[in-house]
Write an enzyme that holds these catalytic residues in place. Structure first.
Site, PDB file in Angstrom:
ATOM      1  CG  LEU A  30      -1.862  -1.189   1.379  1.00  0.00           C
ATOM      2  CD1 LEU A  30      -2.762  -1.001   2.602  1.00  0.00           C
ATOM      3  CD2 LEU A  30      -2.706  -1.426   0.134  1.00  0.00           C
ATOM      4  N   GLY A  33      -1.487   6.472  -2.584  1.00  0.00           N
ATOM      5  CA  GLY A  33      -2.655   6.400  -3.481  1.00  0.00           C
ATOM      6  C   GLY A  33      -3.734   5.530  -2.854  1.00  0.00           C
ATOM      7  CG  HIS A  34      -3.128   1.277  -2.312  1.00  0.00           C
ATOM      8  ND1 HIS A  34      -1.796   0.983  -2.471  1.00  0.00           N
ATOM      9  CD2 HIS A  34      -3.787   0.593  -3.272  1.00  0.00           C
ATOM     10  CE1 HIS A  34      -1.644   0.159  -3.484  1.00  0.00           C
ATOM     11  NE2 HIS A  34      -2.833  -0.094  -4.001  1.00  0.00           N
ATOM     12  N   GLY A 146      -8.315   3.823  -8.239  1.00  0.00           N
ATOM     13  CA  GLY A 146      -7.518   4.993  -8.612  1.00  0.00           C
ATOM     14  C   GLY A 146      -7.548   5.204 -10.120  1.00  0.00           C
TER      15      GLY A 146
END
Ligand code: PAF
Length: 279
Positions: A30, A33-34, A146
């Protein structure tokens, strides 16, 4: 935070409760962004379920699968920082696939015939297979993806509509490091020289966007290719500009209006993809 290893555990835990669940499907390792997807999901839902599963059927090559970063302990720590309304689902291959690790076959409306779909054969069928399983097992109200994997986002939207899945698909903006590189789990596999040159992918996209305001698509394409030709270590696989919904490429003599620009490039053994809103 709870960690579930089997779908039964999760369903038992939530049975009879009418929470809205926001799902963040991931393959682990991770990054920010996550974490931005998780933050948004926590705002918009009662509970958040993060799945961590390195899905074998979406890899078109075994070396890529073997090298995919595994950071499970760190991932769980990062997720635990979000408090109590969050759960993690870490299935094994058997839970999802039984004893036949193969993709189902879906009509993905030709969205899987271009760009990544052309290069990574079967990739999106693998993605669709695992997501159909997650959607149907956990019935999330919303699922978060995303825009870095923009083609995937369109395909997931198409999939959920064609399977009549009620989950709302939410696309979230690309998160970048300060030098412009789009966050990706694979970035940690870049060596220091490759990492230094990696932001050129986004620079190429920004150049394309700038040129597109005055030039026709064919000229933009030539200039982007030239930009990468002059760089060492990085190889442009494709630059393409398409309709943002159908992924149909612009005509060479057209000007790019309301388009999306996409780049795939390789640095050593690592492929990077990125995209930009061209309007
Ligand atoms: O984007 C990803 O990380 C994966 O493709 C997904 C959506 C988790 C499916 O395995």
């Amino acid at each position: 935070m709870e960690v579930f290893n089997s779908p039964q555990q999760f369903l038992r835990h939530f049975s009879g409760k009418s929470y809205s669940i926001g799902m963040v499907p991931t393959m682990g390792a991770l990054h920010e962004g996550h974490l931005s997807l998780i933050e948004k999901a926590l705002i918009e839902n009662d509970k958040v379920l993060v799945t961590i599963f390195v899905n074998p059927t979406q890899f078109d090559n075994n070396i890529d699968l073997k090298n995919y970063p595994n950071k499970l302990e760190e991932d769980i720590y990062k997720i635990s920082q979000f408090g109590k309304n969050i759960s993690v689902f870490i299935p094994n291959e058997n839970d999802i696939y039984g004893d036949k690790i193969i993709s189902k076959q879906y009509d993905l409306g030709n969205l899987d015939r271009v760009m990544e779909g052309k290069i990574r054969k079967g990739h999106f069928q693998g993605v669709a297979t695992v997501l159909e399983y997650f959607f149907k097992t956990f019935l999330p109200s919303k699922a978060y993806f995303g825009e870095k994997d923009y083609q995937q986002l369109l395909i997931v939207n198409h999939l959920s509509k064609s399977l009549n899945i009620s989950t709302k698909i939410i696309g979230c903006p690309i998160v970048r490091t300060t030098d412009g590189l789009a966050m990706s789990s694979r970035n940690i596999l870049l060596n220091s020289e490759e990492r230094r040159i990696a932001p050129k992918v986004y620079e190429g996209l920004k150049l394309a966007k700038k040129l597109a305001s005055t030039e026709k698509y064919k000229k933009v394409k030539i200039e982007v290719r030239n930009f990468f030709k002059n760089l060492s270590l990085i190889r442009l696989e494709y630059f393409t500009a398409t309709d943002p919904f159908t992924l149909v490429e612009f005509n060479p003599n057209e000007k790019i209006k309301y388009g999306r620009g996409f780049i795939a490039a390789s640095l050593g053994k690592i492929r990077l993809i990125d995209n930009i809103n061209m309007s």
